[in-house]
Design a protein around this motif. Structure first.
Motif, PDB file in Angstrom:
ATOM      1  N   ILE A  35      -1.072  11.280  -6.744  1.00 55.24           N
ATOM      2  CA  ILE A  35      -2.020  11.438  -7.596  1.00 55.24           C
ATOM      3  C   ILE A  35      -3.316  12.428  -7.419  1.00 55.24           C
ATOM      4  O   ILE A  35      -3.458  13.271  -8.277  1.00 55.24           O
ATOM      5  N   CYS A  36      -3.383  12.677  -6.022  1.00 53.44           N
ATOM      6  CA  CYS A  36      -4.468  13.471  -5.718  1.00 53.44           C
ATOM      7  C   CYS A  36      -4.031  15.068  -5.922  1.00 53.44           C
ATOM      8  O   CYS A  36      -4.714  16.012  -6.491  1.00 53.44           O
ATOM      9  N   VAL A  57     -12.437  10.629 -12.534  1.00 49.55           N
ATOM     10  CA  VAL A  57     -11.514   9.583 -12.990  1.00 49.55           C
ATOM     11  C   VAL A  57     -10.391   9.194 -12.121  1.00 49.55           C
ATOM     12  O   VAL A  57     -10.202   8.167 -11.703  1.00 49.55           O
ATOM     13  N   SER A  58      -9.859  10.334 -11.429  1.00 52.63           N
ATOM     14  CA  SER A  58      -8.924   9.894 -10.475  1.00 52.63           C
ATOM     15  C   SER A  58      -9.506   9.398  -9.219  1.00 52.63           C
ATOM     16  O   SER A  58      -8.915   8.463  -8.670  1.00 52.63           O
ATOM     17  N   MET A 118      -2.643   0.241 -11.781  1.00 50.78           N
ATOM     18  CA  MET A 118      -2.698   1.872 -11.528  1.00 50.78           C
ATOM     19  C   MET A 118      -2.338   2.390 -12.601  1.00 50.78           C
ATOM     20  O   MET A 118      -1.328   3.057 -12.988  1.00 50.78           O
ATOM     21  N   ASP A 119      -3.266   2.706 -13.606  1.00 50.04           N
ATOM     22  CA  ASP A 119      -3.092   3.136 -14.902  1.00 50.04           C
ATOM     23  C   ASP A 119      -3.460   4.839 -14.612  1.00 50.04           C
ATOM     24  O   ASP A 119      -4.603   5.091 -14.677  1.00 50.04           O
ATOM     25  N   MET A 150       0.791  -1.120   0.026  1.00 56.08           N
ATOM     26  CA  MET A 150      -0.028  -0.082   0.083  1.00 56.08           C
ATOM     27  C   MET A 150       1.034   1.259  -0.174  1.00 56.08           C
ATOM     28  O   MET A 150       1.497   1.493   0.874  1.00 56.08           O
ATOM     29  N   ASN A 151       1.033   1.822  -1.342  1.00 54.13           N
ATOM     30  CA  ASN A 151       1.883   2.870  -1.262  1.00 54.13           C
ATOM     31  C   ASN A 151       1.225   4.346  -0.956  1.00 54.13           C
ATOM     32  O   ASN A 151       0.314   4.837  -2.074  1.00 54.13           O
ATOM     33  N   LEU A 152       1.198   4.710   0.088  1.00 59.69           N
ATOM     34  CA  LEU A 152       0.259   5.846   0.447  1.00 59.69           C
ATOM     35  C   LEU A 152       0.752   7.056  -0.571  1.00 59.69           C
ATOM     36  O   LEU A 152      -0.036   7.860  -0.932  1.00 59.69           O
ATOM     37  N   THR A 153       2.168   7.279  -0.699  1.00 64.09           N
ATOM     38  CA  THR A 153       2.624   8.270  -1.116  1.00 64.09           C
ATOM     39  C   THR A 153       2.351   8.480  -2.823  1.00 64.09           C
ATOM     40  O   THR A 153       1.888   9.565  -3.434  1.00 64.09           O
TER      41      THR A 153
END
Lengths: 128, 64
Positions: free
Chosen positions: A9-10, A34-35, B1-2, A1-4
């Motif tokens: 992305i946010c 989409v994100s 994770m696209d 689980m890569n929090l960064t």
């Protein structure tokens, strides 16, 4: 689980959203949706295995798993409803967001009706 | 994770904006509006497909 990763992305989406909001506001909202979906899929993949393990442990104990199933379904309803109502708030449609949340509450209420019945019958059996 | 979908939508948005400005400056407002509409439809289809996938996944995972 890569929090960064998720936080990155946010941030990127927020910046892109601001850039696009000046020219074409609708694309800013599309990027947000989409994100949101991508992040949800990423988190779901990480979280789903431990949750199934917990369910197996509960099932092994012989405890009636219907209560856990109802709780699990309620969680699913909350996730979708929250996602849609937040998107509606992003678009500025607060009334619509309220309607979405109300629909989610109705669905949860209908889902938990059998539990309520069981509870009441148990209560009456003690009293009667 | 696209993550590239996010940048795809952003790219479409920017391209449509540039095209729109280009067409408006050259006096073709109708084409500009049509281009904007086309970009909107394309992105909307992509987003609707993703939302459909999201709801399908949540339904199957949580057994709704």
């Amino acid at each position: 689980m890569n929090l960064t990763t998720v936080l990155g992305i946010c941030l990127v989406t927020a910046v892109l959203g601001v850039v696009l909001k000046q020219y074409k506001p609708e694309y800013a909202f599309f990027i947000a949706i989409v994100s949101g979906i991508i992040i949800f899929f990423y988190l779901l993949v990480q979280v789903i295995n431990p949750v199934f393990e917990i369910r197996n442990i509960i099932a092994k104990q012989g405890v009636d798993t219907s209560y856990f199933l109802v709780a699990f379904k309620t969680l699913g309803i909350c996730i979708i409803t929250g996602f849609v109502s937040d998107i509606c708030k992003d678009f500025g449609q607060n009334a619509l967001a309220g309607k979405a949340e109300f629909a989610g509450r109705c669905a949860i209420f209908l889902l938990s009706l059998p539990l309520l019945k069981g509870l009441l019958e148990a209560a009456y059996s003690f009293i009667g | 994770m696209d993550v590239d979908i996010i940048f795809k939508v952003a790219a479409i948005g920017i391209i449509v904006t540039v095209l729109n400005q280009l067409l408006v400056r050259s006096g073709r407002e109708e084409q500009a509006m049509l281009t904007t509409l086309a970009g909107l439809v394309v992105v909307l289809l992509m987003v609707v497909n993703m939302i459909g996938d999201l709801f399908g996944t949540v339904k199957s995972v949580f057994g709704l």
